[in-house]
Design a protein around this motif. Structure first.
Motif, PDB file in Angstrom:
ATOM      1  N   TYR A  13       0.775  -1.297  -0.133  1.00 20.91           N
ATOM      2  CA  TYR A  13       0.117  -0.108   0.017  1.00 20.91           C
ATOM      3  C   TYR A  13       0.830   1.278  -0.128  1.00 20.91           C
ATOM      4  O   TYR A  13       2.090   1.354   0.647  1.00 20.91           O
ATOM      5  N   ILE A  14       0.749   2.348  -0.765  1.00 23.07           N
ATOM      6  CA  ILE A  14       1.139   3.534  -0.836  1.00 23.07           C
ATOM      7  C   ILE A  14       0.493   4.645  -0.538  1.00 23.07           C
ATOM      8  O   ILE A  14      -0.669   4.938  -1.222  1.00 23.07           O
ATOM      9  N   SER A  15       0.585   5.251   0.591  1.00 23.49           N
ATOM     10  CA  SER A  15      -0.200   6.504   1.144  1.00 23.49           C
ATOM     11  C   SER A  15       0.059   7.605   0.527  1.00 23.49           C
ATOM     12  O   SER A  15       1.145   7.813   0.182  1.00 23.49           O
ATOM     13  N   SER A  16      -0.869   8.175   0.098  1.00 24.72           N
ATOM     14  CA  SER A  16      -0.790   9.629  -0.591  1.00 24.72           C
ATOM     15  C   SER A  16      -0.389  10.738   0.322  1.00 24.72           C
ATOM     16  O   SER A  16       0.098  11.764  -0.092  1.00 24.72           O
ATOM     17  N   SER A  17      -0.132  10.343   1.555  1.00 23.20           N
ATOM     18  CA  SER A  17       0.315  11.345   2.598  1.00 23.20           C
ATOM     19  C   SER A  17       2.109  11.511   2.263  1.00 23.20           C
ATOM     20  O   SER A  17       2.614  12.237   2.974  1.00 23.20           O
ATOM     21  N   TRP A  18       2.232  10.370   1.587  1.00 22.02           N
ATOM     22  CA  TRP A  18       3.878  10.438   1.329  1.00 22.02           C
ATOM     23  C   TRP A  18       4.064  11.237   0.128  1.00 22.02           C
ATOM     24  O   TRP A  18       5.256  11.472   0.053  1.00 22.02           O
ATOM     25  N   TYR A  19       3.098  11.943  -0.459  1.00 23.53           N
ATOM     26  CA  TYR A  19       3.625  12.557  -1.662  1.00 23.53           C
ATOM     27  C   TYR A  19       3.735  14.040  -1.495  1.00 23.53           C
ATOM     28  O   TYR A  19       3.217  14.485  -0.269  1.00 23.53           O
ATOM     29  N   GLU A  20       4.312  14.598  -2.307  1.00 20.76           N
ATOM     30  CA  GLU A  20       4.475  16.219  -1.824  1.00 20.76           C
ATOM     31  C   GLU A  20       3.070  17.107  -1.997  1.00 20.76           C
ATOM     32  O   GLU A  20       2.928  17.994  -1.184  1.00 20.76           O
ATOM     33  N   GLY A  21       2.402  16.605  -2.872  1.00 18.78           N
ATOM     34  CA  GLY A  21       1.050  17.441  -3.234  1.00 18.78           C
ATOM     35  C   GLY A  21       0.137  16.330  -3.031  1.00 18.78           C
ATOM     36  O   GLY A  21       0.230  15.321  -2.614  1.00 18.78           O
ATOM     37  N   GLU A  22      -1.233  17.293  -3.163  1.00 15.88           N
ATOM     38  CA  GLU A  22      -2.310  16.248  -2.686  1.00 15.88           C
ATOM     39  C   GLU A  22      -2.758  15.139  -3.927  1.00 15.88           C
ATOM     40  O   GLU A  22      -2.557  15.436  -5.005  1.00 15.88           O
ATOM     41  N   ASN A  23      -3.065  14.067  -3.378  1.00 16.59           N
ATOM     42  CA  ASN A  23      -3.342  13.114  -4.588  1.00 16.59           C
ATOM     43  C   ASN A  23      -4.145  11.833  -3.751  1.00 16.59           C
ATOM     44  O   ASN A  23      -4.461  12.163  -2.432  1.00 16.59           O
ATOM     45  N   VAL A  24      -4.371  10.767  -4.257  1.00 17.74           N
ATOM     46  CA  VAL A  24      -4.984   9.539  -3.505  1.00 17.74           C
ATOM     47  C   VAL A  24      -4.086   8.351  -3.234  1.00 17.74           C
ATOM     48  O   VAL A  24      -3.206   8.273  -4.172  1.00 17.74           O
ATOM     49  N   LYS A  76      11.149  12.809  -8.309  1.00 23.31           N
ATOM     50  CA  LYS A  76      12.161  12.074  -7.627  1.00 23.31           C
ATOM     51  C   LYS A  76      12.038  12.364  -5.970  1.00 23.31           C
ATOM     52  O   LYS A  76      12.305  11.278  -5.160  1.00 23.31           O
ATOM     53  N   LYS A  77      11.478  13.581  -5.627  1.00 25.06           N
ATOM     54  CA  LYS A  77      11.433  13.839  -4.297  1.00 25.06           C
ATOM     55  C   LYS A  77      10.177  12.593  -3.732  1.00 25.06           C
ATOM     56  O   LYS A  77      10.614  12.057  -2.479  1.00 25.06           O
ATOM     57  N   ASP A  78       9.177  12.478  -4.284  1.00 23.23           N
ATOM     58  CA  ASP A  78       8.204  11.673  -3.729  1.00 23.23           C
ATOM     59  C   ASP A  78       8.771  10.335  -3.857  1.00 23.23           C
ATOM     60  O   ASP A  78       8.554   9.426  -2.910  1.00 23.23           O
ATOM     61  N   TYR A  79       9.483   9.990  -4.896  1.00 19.26           N
ATOM     62  CA  TYR A  79       9.835   8.368  -5.093  1.00 19.26           C
ATOM     63  C   TYR A  79      10.882   8.186  -4.004  1.00 19.26           C
ATOM     64  O   TYR A  79      10.650   7.136  -3.381  1.00 19.26           O
ATOM     65  N   THR A  80      11.658   8.894  -3.754  1.00 17.49           N
ATOM     66  CA  THR A  80      12.618   8.655  -2.562  1.00 17.49           C
ATOM     67  C   THR A  80      11.771   8.651  -1.141  1.00 17.49           C
ATOM     68  O   THR A  80      12.214   7.864  -0.508  1.00 17.49           O
ATOM     69  N   ASN A  81      10.720   9.605  -1.049  1.00 14.42           N
ATOM     70  CA  ASN A  81      10.219   9.544   0.327  1.00 14.42           C
ATOM     71  C   ASN A  81       9.432   8.201   0.347  1.00 14.42           C
ATOM     72  O   ASN A  81       9.188   7.770   1.563  1.00 14.42           O
TER      73      ASN A  81
END
Length: 204
Positions: free
Chosen positions: A83-94, A174-179
């Motif tokens: 599972y990949i939480s969208s809270s791990w992204y820089e911007g809003e997503n699902v 890249k930032k999201d991927y690493t996070n």
């Protein structure tokens, strides 16, 4: 299998390695329009320019009887998933789910006795050779082997089509991927750690 371009894998060597590493798969056939499936350890081999999937079913499993009536069978191999939480992204997503999956389509035939013996010998070699007291084909009694051979049906699938999807956040920056990798490693879940490992290797 639906595969967006971001996640499509075409490299046959990479796919072969994945199948050999994740070789406990699912064989799907149909009988009178109804899908039936069996979960089995299988092997991938190459003969000349053709690739084959081999394995065996219990004689008591009626699925092998569908091999004669199916023009094509499906074999699915599944790798780690998480599972990949969208809270791990820089911007809003699902949220979403990352995974590795390979679907193989092909024409199936029944192995003769000698082909089945060869396939079982290779299967034991793969999973036993590294053990202190390996249980190899030539170390088992003939009476036991004959009894077991009478209780199984070997099959060979000549591969006609391969579909491979590695959904590993390749569409993220890249930032999201690493996070995502960092957050997966914080999860208390084996599959999350494995997906993080795969993503890290592909990013290096």
């Amino acid at each position: 299998m639906y595969i967006p371009d971001y996640f499509k894998v075409d490299n046959i060597e990479e796919i072969s390695h994945f199948v050999q590493k994740n070789s406990f798969g699912t064989v799907v056939t149909t009988v009178q329009g109804k899908p039936i499936a069996t979960h089995l350890p299988m092997q991938l081999s190459k003969i000349a320019d053709d690739y084959f999937i081999t394995g065996h079913l219990s004689y008591g499993n009626p699925q092998w009887k569908t091999f004669d009536t199916c023009d094509e069978v499906l074999v699915m191999f599944q790798g780690p998933h998480a599972y990949i939480s969208s809270s791990w992204y820089e911007g809003e997503n699902v949220p979403t789910w990352n995974y590795q999956s390979v679907h193989v389509y092909g024409e199936v035939s029944i192995l003769d006795k000698e082909e089945l013996k060869e396939d079982l010998t290779m299967l034991l070699q793969k999973y036993e050779k590294h053990r202190e007291e390996p249980v190899l084909w030539d170390r088992l009694s003939n009476s036991l082997l004959e009894k077991q051979l009478n209780g199984i049906v070997g099959f060979k699938i000549k591969i006609q089509e391969i579909q491979a999807a590695y959904k590993l956040s390749q569409n993220r920056n890249k930032k999201d991927y690493t996070n995502i990798i960092d957050k997966l490693n914080e999860e208390e879940d084996f599959n999350s750690h494995k997906i993080a490992e795969v993503m890290s290797k592909r990013n290096s």
